[in-house]
Write an enzyme that holds these catalytic residues in place. Structure first.
Site, PDB file in Angstrom:
ATOM      1  N   HIS A 100       4.004 -11.756   7.737  1.00 41.77           N
ATOM      2  CA  HIS A 100       3.517 -10.384   7.596  1.00 41.77           C
ATOM      3  C   HIS A 100       2.028 -10.440   7.316  1.00 41.77           C
ATOM      4  CE1 HIS A 100       4.122  -6.092   7.102  1.00 41.77           C
ATOM      5  NE2 HIS A 100       3.348  -6.116   6.031  1.00 41.77           N
ATOM      6  N   LYS A 111       4.569   2.003  10.563  1.00 47.91           N
ATOM      7  CA  LYS A 111       3.189   1.959  10.102  1.00 47.91           C
ATOM      8  C   LYS A 111       2.568   0.641  10.511  1.00 47.91           C
ATOM      9  CE  LYS A 111       1.597   1.256   5.864  1.00 47.91           C
ATOM     10  NZ  LYS A 111       1.341   1.440   4.431  1.00 47.91           N
ATOM     11  N   LYS A 135      -0.679  -2.045  10.454  1.00 44.02           N
ATOM     12  CA  LYS A 135      -1.859  -2.484   9.727  1.00 44.02           C
ATOM     13  C   LYS A 135      -3.064  -2.567  10.662  1.00 44.02           C
ATOM     14  CE  LYS A 135       0.049  -3.170   5.664  1.00 44.02           C
ATOM     15  NZ  LYS A 135      -0.371  -2.415   4.476  1.00 44.02           N
ATOM     16  N   ASP A 179      -2.478   1.956   8.560  1.00 47.70           N
ATOM     17  CA  ASP A 179      -3.054   1.628   7.252  1.00 47.70           C
ATOM     18  C   ASP A 179      -4.236   0.704   7.486  1.00 47.70           C
ATOM     19  OD1 ASP A 179      -3.683   0.964   4.685  1.00 47.70           O
ATOM     20  OD2 ASP A 179      -1.787  -0.044   4.225  1.00 47.70           O
ATOM     21  N   GLU A 234      -3.878   5.967   6.591  1.00 47.00           N
ATOM     22  CA  GLU A 234      -3.874   5.545   5.191  1.00 47.00           C
ATOM     23  C   GLU A 234      -5.144   4.788   4.840  1.00 47.00           C
ATOM     24  OE1 GLU A 234      -1.199   2.848   2.076  1.00 47.00           O
ATOM     25  OE2 GLU A 234      -0.360   3.463   4.003  1.00 47.00           O
ATOM     26  N   ASP A 266      -4.297   5.451  -1.074  1.00 48.17           N
ATOM     27  CA  ASP A 266      -3.549   4.342  -1.687  1.00 48.17           C
ATOM     28  C   ASP A 266      -4.454   3.590  -2.653  1.00 48.17           C
ATOM     29  OD1 ASP A 266      -1.743   2.408  -2.387  1.00 48.17           O
ATOM     30  OD2 ASP A 266      -1.732   1.384  -0.446  1.00 48.17           O
ATOM     31  N   LYS A 309       3.048   3.903  -5.963  1.00 49.49           N
ATOM     32  CA  LYS A 309       3.574   2.547  -6.131  1.00 49.49           C
ATOM     33  C   LYS A 309       3.726   2.285  -7.619  1.00 49.49           C
ATOM     34  CE  LYS A 309       1.378   0.624  -1.979  1.00 49.49           C
ATOM     35  NZ  LYS A 309       0.312  -0.292  -1.478  1.00 49.49           N
ATOM     36  N   GLU A 320       8.152   3.540   2.189  1.00 54.18           N
ATOM     37  CA  GLU A 320       8.034   2.259   2.905  1.00 54.18           C
ATOM     38  C   GLU A 320       8.805   1.176   2.165  1.00 54.18           C
ATOM     39  OE1 GLU A 320       4.098   0.461   4.310  1.00 54.18           O
ATOM     40  OE2 GLU A 320       3.622   2.490   3.628  1.00 54.18           O
TER      41      GLU A 320
END
Length: 373
Positions: free
Chosen positions: A22, A167, A169, A198, A224, A249, A273, A327
């Site tokens: 990831h 989503k 990156k 994001d 984001e 975020d 979060k 998420e």
């Protein structure tokens, strides 16, 4: 009700392998380091919390190693002899000794809630004010890989009926190339799935104003955190210009941040979060600020294991303002199961488990197998 006095605080480090690497804008990982914190009471009840960051200290300045040190040396001694329901008092005293370190504090605070709820034989969401919902939609996060790779992964998730939004990156490539990649993905998924991006705070204001309108034109439904967290005024300017929502975020860690963002109308959506904000109570406070300002919230992730994920699920299910989904996909990305009974993902949603505390039990053999040697 058993004796709620705390008599031990233990920690253990795990390295849990992922199903696939990831990648973020700045780093990547093929295993997720996880810190588990156990708060044990004199009455024999144990609560568990999790310390975890997305890919290392680049995001929040902490790592599982720093969390373990801070908890064992500075926080744990303040807990022993206190009762697990004295969370506000414990937080006040911890803040007097340890500044910042919100990820470490979150791990301890969640463990306290789990232990307290188990002592009362109620679920954690009861301590947070009760339920607004019993399940939440789950967006699947895709990395910074080339468009054909992420399209293939997204279509497989859609075909299996597992997720309905994705989503991606951004921020690891030249902006023009990155935008072309996202537009290719958005075109392929148009009409069948939602696409969000994001940028992990990697762009400046000018780059954002130049390229983000192209993403909106391509059908991307949410942006984001395009700019660094401290640049709240720039975030507000971007939010005024774009015809699609901007989500905060990195700019949002505390209730005071939430208030400032709301006053400036710097974001249309808040990413919650429990990890970055120091636990369940402070995150719930952020959600309440958002609710008062009419700003919807989204349940974000730090790629938590099932422990941190279910803690965030209790929060999301107890906060009426969490209307932009979540998420909370972390356990699905992990190759190994850490729970005796896995969390239930079905029909694109994560469902709240029953039972006291967090409602989950660790698989002790799995924990032992992935404990860092």
């Amino acid at each position: 009700m058993s004796d709620m006095r705390i008599d031990r605080v233990d920690t253990v480090l795990l390295d849990v392998p992922l199903r696939r690497p990831h990648r973020f804008a700045r780093t990547g990982m093929d295993a997720q380091p996880v810190l588990l914190v156990f708060v044990r009471t004199a009455g024999g009840v144990t609560g568990v919390g999790e310390g975890v960051v997305p890919g290392g200290p680049w995001w929040g300045g902490e790592s599982v190693e720093t969390m373990q040190l801070v908890i064992e040396r500075f926080i744990a001694p303040l807990l022993v002899g206190r009762t697990v329901d004295d969370i506000a008092g414990i937080q006040r005293d911890v803040d007097d000794v340890v500044a910042a370190n919100l990820y470490a504090k979150a791990a301890v605070e969640v463990a306290l809630h789990d232990a307290w709820a188990r002592c009362l034989d109620v679920p954690v969401h009861t301590l947070l004010g009760g339920l607004a919902r019993r399940s939440v939609p789950v967006t699947w996060a895709l990395g910074t890989e080339p468009a054909p790779v992420v399209i293939e992964e997204a279509l497989a998730k859609l075909d299996a009926g597992l997720h309905h939004s994705f989503k991606l990156k951004m921020g690891a490539q030249d902006p023009a190339d990155d935008v072309a990649r996202i537009c290719a993905v958005a075109e392929k998924l148009a009409g069948v799935a939602g696409v969000r991006v994001d940028i992990n705070a990697r762009w400046d204001l000018l780059t954002s104003l130049t390229y983000l309108p192209r993403l909106a034109e391509a059908g991307v439904e949410l942006i984001e955190q395009p700019v660094p967290g401290a640049e709240v005024e720039a975030l507000a300017e971007i939010n005024r210009v774009l015809p699609i929502p901007v989500m905060a975020d990195e700019s949002l860690r505390t209730p005071a941040d939430a208030l400032r963002l709301a006053k400036l109308r710097a974001a249309d959506v808040f990413s919650l979060k429990t990890t970055k904000s120091g636990g369940l109570r402070l995150t719930k406070a952020i959600a309440e600020v958002a609710g008062a300002a009419g700003i919807p919230c989204h349940g974000g992730t730090s790629i938590e294991s099932p422990v941190g994920t279910v803690a965030s699920l209790h929060l999301a299910c107890s906060a009426p303002s969490v209307t932009w989904g979540t998420e909370l996909f972390g356990p699905l990305l992990m190759r190994e199961e850490l729970l005796a009974t896995p969390l239930r993902y079905a029909d694109g949603e994560l469902h709240l488990p029953d039972g006291p505390g967090l409602g989950v039990e660790l698989d002790t053999d799995a924990v032992r197998a992935w404990t860092r040697k």
